[in-house]
Design a protein around this motif. Sequence first.
Motif, mmCIF file in Angstrom:
data_model
loop_
_atom_site.group_PDB
_atom_site.id
_atom_site.type_symbol
_atom_site.label_atom_id
_atom_site.label_comp_id
_atom_site.label_asym_id
_atom_site.label_seq_id
_atom_site.Cartn_x
_atom_site.Cartn_y
_atom_site.Cartn_z
ATOM 1 N N ASN A 1 0.818 -1.212 0.000
ATOM 2 C CA ASN A 1 0.000 0.000 0.000
ATOM 3 C C ASN A 1 0.854 1.264 0.000
ATOM 4 O OD1 ASN A 1 -2.817 0.709 -0.143
ATOM 5 N ND2 ASN A 1 -2.619 1.641 1.885
ATOM 6 N N ALA A 2 1.814 1.305 -0.898
ATOM 7 C CA ALA A 2 2.685 2.476 -1.052
ATOM 8 C C ALA A 2 2.551 2.995 -2.475
ATOM 9 C CB ALA A 2 4.139 2.101 -0.769
ATOM 10 N N ILE A 3 2.608 4.304 -2.610
ATOM 11 C CA ILE A 3 2.329 4.936 -3.903
ATOM 12 C C ILE A 3 3.270 4.450 -4.996
ATOM 13 C CG2 ILE A 3 3.753 6.946 -3.348
ATOM 14 C CD1 ILE A 3 1.725 8.687 -4.843
ATOM 15 N N ASN A 4 4.514 4.147 -4.641
ATOM 16 C CA ASN A 4 5.520 3.829 -5.660
ATOM 17 C C ASN A 4 5.972 2.373 -5.614
ATOM 18 O OD1 ASN A 4 6.786 4.083 -3.245
ATOM 19 N ND2 ASN A 4 8.533 5.246 -4.015
ATOM 20 N N VAL A 5 5.115 1.502 -5.086
ATOM 21 C CA VAL A 5 5.432 0.073 -5.058
ATOM 22 C C VAL A 5 4.266 -0.698 -5.678
ATOM 23 C CG1 VAL A 5 6.024 -1.906 -3.614
ATOM 24 C CG2 VAL A 5 6.768 0.397 -2.933
ATOM 25 N N ILE A 6 4.579 -1.561 -6.618
ATOM 26 C CA ILE A 6 3.557 -2.420 -7.220
ATOM 27 C C ILE A 6 3.006 -3.342 -6.135
ATOM 28 C CG2 ILE A 6 3.186 -4.247 -8.910
ATOM 29 C CD1 ILE A 6 5.657 -2.963 -10.427
ATOM 30 N N PRO A 7 1.680 -3.408 -5.976
ATOM 31 C CA PRO A 7 1.117 -4.215 -4.884
ATOM 32 C C PRO A 7 1.502 -5.691 -4.991
ATOM 33 C CG PRO A 7 -0.543 -2.714 -5.735
ATOM 34 C CD PRO A 7 0.630 -2.638 -6.675
#
Lengths: 410, 410
Positions: free
Chosen positions: B271-277
């Motif tokens: 759940n981070a803007i710059n990490v693919i889930p």
Amino acid sequence: MIAVDARRLLGRIRELGAIGRDGEGRLTRLAASDTDKQGRDLFVGWLRQAGLDVAIDRIGNIFGIWQSAGNAGKAPLLIGSHIDTVIDAGIYDGCYGVLAGLEVIETLKASGLSPSRPLAVAAFTNEEGVRFSPDMMGSLVHAGGVDVEAALAAVGTDGGTLGQELARIGYAGEREPGFLKPHIYVELHIEQGPVLEREGIPIGAVETLQGISWQRITLDGVANHAGTTPMSMRRDAGYAAARVVTFLHDRAAASNAPTVATVGTMRLEPNAINVIPSRAVFTVDLRDPDEQRLQAEEAALAAFLQRLAVEGIAVTVERLARFEPVVFDGRVVELIETAARKRGLVSRRMTSGAGHDAQMIARIAPAAMIFVPSAGGISHSPREHTEDAELVAGANILLDVITELAELEG
Amino acid sequence: MIAVDARRLLGRIRELGAIGRDGEGRLTRLAASDTDKQGRDLFVGWLRQAGLDVAIDRIGNIFGIWQSAGNAGKAPLLIGSHIDTVIDAGIYDGCYGVLAGLEVIETLKASGLSPSRPLAVAAFTNEEGVRFSPDMMGSLVHAGGVDVEAALAAVGTDGGTLGQELARIGYAGEREPGFLKPHIYVELHIEQGPVLEREGIPIGAVETLQGISWQRITLDGVANHAGTTPMSMRRDAGYAAARVVTFLHDRAAASNAPTVATVGTMRLEPNAINVIPSRAVFTVDLRDPDEQRLQAEEAALAAFLQRLAVEGIAVTVERLARFEPVVFDGRVVELIETAARKRGLVSRRMTSGAGHDAQMIARIAPAAMIFVPSAGGISHSPREHTEDAELVAGANILLDVITELAELEG
């Protein structure tokens, strides 16, 4: 053909990587923390051992400078990166480029030749941006992109300001940021992506750095009973959000361009199994090395959201961040390719998907980057890994590029 | 044509709805709470005033029974619903059906006529299931669907058991659950959905109650850097989840059947803007009044998930709940339609999307439900609303159906 001292370089990467470990062995050297101070002290000690002049500026950037009476007036060739880390980091991100820069200067210094202009290595403050915002802060300040006073006033996640913390650890220097205006800037870095490893290519000649568009989107529909509301009467914010996710992904995947689109966060309200979501809040991360294409992606998203609005979903868009793509210096990129060819290494031109200090310094000097493979594309993790031979090969390419630019004289 | 006492019915709905208000005016009467006791006391008082026999069983279900020496041996006609509420509830859900049942019995009693069998009104314990699980507990126990000891041992959200709490408020009765086996069961309820209001129809003749399939689905992909990982090299769990959401929604929306599909909850990791889930966890709520169709929906979902698995997304499915559809008694449904026609009211056959006590009692007796419109389809909210005239019309249909079934003798 001269070459870097592989043992010294690899030994230093491991030695610096041993600093900042917690009781469970996790590596963390957040900017201007106690462990960052320990890492800085080690690095500055190596600079002094190498006989370099050490300069520290007000934002805490550390420079090791090799200059002579003959070239002291000229703009230096600058090699740089950072030695702060994320939480539970790997040992290569940033540190590799800084220590390879030092290695290149020591190697040339030992060769007995004299460069036509000074050589310098920089460790920029707070590249990671974990403790203080924004990231790439030291290089941004160096490039004049933000005022040093504003940067020093940044409040960390633990409450203190960067200025207080730099003073506390003894790295609030006296030089004005930007005092060293590079002639050319080169940064060596692990790719942090999977492309080089997948293609079996050891050297990336980085010609562009992607532009980034970050947005937070809030979609408002109507909460209703999941059992009693016919499909035709729903205004389901979660379904609308899912359509945005698939739209962005499928569009980027179908493109021939290196566009990437990611929805990394998602939150539904009321988030109950039997209630149609009234609200979906999610982030969109769009990146493209071409500004026109990045704008086209943003426009396509906006048009899609407009369609949702026509269908009765209220749309709110917040811009969180926007950086235009960086185009690196073509001549330096060619030097990287030439150096690789001469060493019998395959290289490919590529785009950096991550942000780097080089994008900031590119504002004030010709710049480019050299990438080496990242196993599995992994970074910001203890599993971050690059083979020793790949690290040494990258450092030798950096050596060759700097050698070419330094116009050495015997 | 006899009719209910509209003032008395509406007055009681409001009077009961005034009980359990907090300092901010919010209505909450969770099962076996202090406010539930106040509501029960008021209701039992009205039963006694009406001259009914009051019986309370071990799970706290309250029955008001009108019987005579002549009909005491026969199975009664039972009218029921519930008077517990959700948190911050409206005043109609459940209470309307219980108080209309009392109203019908009082009206018939006052008519001077004698029914061929006893008439009874029931208020079932813990229909809402907010404090104790499962919901519809009192009617489920009454129908023999779960053992009374197991139900009494249910631990509430605030720690005590239902058995302890019923004893504490004085509603742990002595009758064995199921002591009253109804001849026929009829439940009058607000629709809790938008169909009647949208179509301008005052009476719903509820012929089925949807089957429910609840599943929790976990998709595992691979977390990676949102900037450096090309679209073709991603295993994005969030994108996979979005595809499931749109697949389910579009399939249900395109169907001619009353199938509904809802993804109400969604959680991404990291759940981070710059990490693919790397992971998406979400729930699926499928409902259909036809068991074959519901199974087909489940199979279509399973096949879609299998496709994701082939694409490298690991799929984990947990079944959270599964209830087969309930088909109500055709003769009672026809009686409802006939009664509406005789009063000049339009009616339509329909499905209940929500669960009701009627679905439990349908296990042991012919049953059906009457719906009246819910403004905006809203329930479980202070905004829950049905017009007075609609409430009275629904109660008169209930009166007519019970009159027809009661084989009154003068």
